[in-house]
Design an enzyme around this catalytic site. Structure first.
Site, short mmCIF file in Angstrom:
data_model
loop_
_atom_site.label_atom_id
_atom_site.label_comp_id
_atom_site.label_asym_id
_atom_site.label_seq_id
_atom_site.Cartn_x
_atom_site.Cartn_y
_atom_site.Cartn_z
N ASN A 8 -29.23 -47.44 53.50
CA ASN A 8 -28.74 -47.05 52.18
C ASN A 8 -27.22 -46.87 52.27
O ASN A 8 -26.75 -45.87 52.82
CB ASN A 8 -29.43 -45.73 51.78
CG ASN A 8 -28.86 -45.12 50.51
OD1 ASN A 8 -28.11 -45.77 49.78
ND2 ASN A 8 -29.21 -43.86 50.25
N LYS A 10 -25.14 -46.28 49.98
CA LYS A 10 -24.59 -45.33 48.99
C LYS A 10 -23.35 -45.94 48.34
O LYS A 10 -23.29 -47.16 48.18
CB LYS A 10 -24.32 -43.97 49.64
CG LYS A 10 -25.55 -43.45 50.36
CD LYS A 10 -25.44 -42.01 50.79
CE LYS A 10 -26.72 -41.60 51.50
NZ LYS A 10 -26.72 -40.19 51.90
N HIS A 95 -33.41 -40.49 44.77
CA HIS A 95 -32.66 -39.97 45.91
C HIS A 95 -32.10 -38.58 45.55
O HIS A 95 -31.73 -38.35 44.41
CB HIS A 95 -31.51 -40.93 46.26
CG HIS A 95 -30.87 -40.58 47.57
ND1 HIS A 95 -29.95 -39.56 47.68
CD2 HIS A 95 -31.03 -41.09 48.82
CE1 HIS A 95 -29.58 -39.47 48.95
NE2 HIS A 95 -30.22 -40.38 49.66
N GLU A 97 -29.35 -37.23 45.99
CA GLU A 97 -28.01 -37.24 45.40
C GLU A 97 -28.08 -37.55 43.91
O GLU A 97 -27.29 -37.04 43.12
CB GLU A 97 -27.11 -38.24 46.15
CG GLU A 97 -26.71 -37.68 47.52
CD GLU A 97 -26.53 -38.73 48.60
OE1 GLU A 97 -26.35 -39.92 48.29
OE2 GLU A 97 -26.57 -38.33 49.79
N GLU A 167 -36.86 -37.07 52.76
CA GLU A 167 -35.48 -36.79 53.14
C GLU A 167 -35.16 -35.33 52.85
O GLU A 167 -34.80 -34.98 51.72
CB GLU A 167 -34.53 -37.68 52.33
CG GLU A 167 -34.76 -39.16 52.53
CD GLU A 167 -33.47 -39.95 52.26
OE1 GLU A 167 -33.04 -40.65 53.18
OE2 GLU A 167 -32.91 -39.85 51.16
N GLY A 173 -26.64 -36.39 55.63
CA GLY A 173 -25.19 -36.42 55.83
C GLY A 173 -24.63 -35.19 56.53
O GLY A 173 -23.43 -34.98 56.57
N SER A 212 -29.71 -38.01 58.45
CA SER A 212 -28.99 -38.03 59.72
C SER A 212 -29.74 -38.77 60.84
O SER A 212 -29.72 -38.33 61.99
CB SER A 212 -28.62 -36.61 60.17
OG SER A 212 -27.74 -36.02 59.24
P1 PGA Z 1 -27.74 -39.95 56.10
O1 PGA Z 1 -28.33 -40.30 54.65
O2 PGA Z 1 -28.42 -40.85 57.09
O3 PGA Z 1 -26.27 -40.22 55.99
O4 PGA Z 1 -28.04 -38.52 56.36
C1 PGA Z 1 -29.67 -40.64 54.47
C2 PGA Z 1 -29.95 -40.87 53.02
O5 PGA Z 1 -29.48 -40.09 52.18
O6 PGA Z 1 -30.64 -41.85 52.63
#
Ligand code: PGA
Length: 252
Positions: A8, A10, A95, A97, A167, A173, A212
């Site tokens: 992903n 983003k 997601h 976010e 997640e 992140g 992460s």
């Molecule tokens: P990350 O994000 O691996 O940077 O923690 C995962 C995600 O939000 O899909």
């Protein structure tokens, strides 16, 4: 079941950066294990650019969101049909976010899942609890609500047509990964909910872990019974670390 490792991206990358990503990544593609599926999920505007780069490989691609209406006066939105038209296989829905910054709710997630399935896209539906929710012992309640409401009225003929991504919001992140045991506990719970809803085929629905994921922790997570792949954010922007995650079992 074929594991899925999805990157992903983003809101990252420009064409120049995509060029250098693929310059390196395509050199490693012949060494990717056949038994594992790989997908790259760039920002909308770069879907055609990425799909060109992926021609001649078996790597799939998708989008990070869609809008549930078919077409019309919805300025700034993108429909399921448009994504299908671009050759997308996957679309991420719900997601954290988007839930946090763009008012995504379980109800809109539900409508988007139906829109995606209706056009032959495979939704990657994200669920997860915040740190506060985990600390107050609400993890399972939150996950149950997100799954039940998100999948309300959804029908599924084949298990491959739906992917769930667990997640934990506190792991995205932040560099803080859930331990394999913490993740497996929730994945097993999600599997149980899917079984109640879809019956036997639920055993073949892929449940990805995200938050992460790095080359260093991927193997431990993937070893767990109910973890069937990964949704990788930050580490998917770097071709070498993404490749190493895909090949988590070969020591990089
Ligand atoms: P990350 O994000 O691996 O940077 O923690 C995962 C995600 O939000 O899909």
């Amino acid at each position: 079941m074929r594991e899925l490792i999805a990157g992903n991206w983003k809101m990252n990358m420009t064409r120049k950066e995509i060029d250098s990503f693929f310059e390196e990544f395509l050199r490693m593609v012949p060494y990717l294990p056949n038994e594992r599926e790989v997908a790259i999920i760039p920002p909308f505007v770069y879907i055609p650019y990425v799909s060109e780069k992926l021609k001649g490989t078996t790597i799939n691609y998708g989008a990070q969101n869609l809008f549930y209406e078919e077409k019309g006066a919805f300025t700034g939105e993108v429909s399921a049909e448009m994504l299908k038209d671009l050759g997308c296989t996957y679309v991420i829905i719900g997601h954290s976010e988007r839930r946090k910054y763009f008012c995504e709710t379980d109800e809109t997630v539900n409508r988007k899942i139906k829109a995606a399935l209706g056009k032959g896209l495979t939704p990657i539906v994200c669920v997860g609890e915040t740190l506060e929710e985990r600390e107050s012992g609400k993890t399972f309640e939150i996950i149950e609500g997100q799954i039940r409401k998100g999948l309300d009225g959804v029908e599924l003929s084949e298990p491959e047509r739906l992917v769930i991504a667990y997640e934990p919001v506190w792991a995205i992140g932040t560099g803080k990964t859930a331990t394999p045991q913490q993740a497996e506990e929730v994945h097993a719970f999600i599997r149980k909910l899917l079984k109640e809803k879809f019956g036997e085929i639920s055993k073949d629905i892929r449940i990805l872990y995200g938050g992460s994921v790095k080359p260093e922790n991927a193997a431990g997570l993937m070893e767990m019974e109910n973890i069937n792949g990964a949704l990788v954010g930050g580490a998917s922007l770097d071709p070498v670390s993404f490749y190493r995650i895909i090949r988590y079992d070969s020591g990089g």
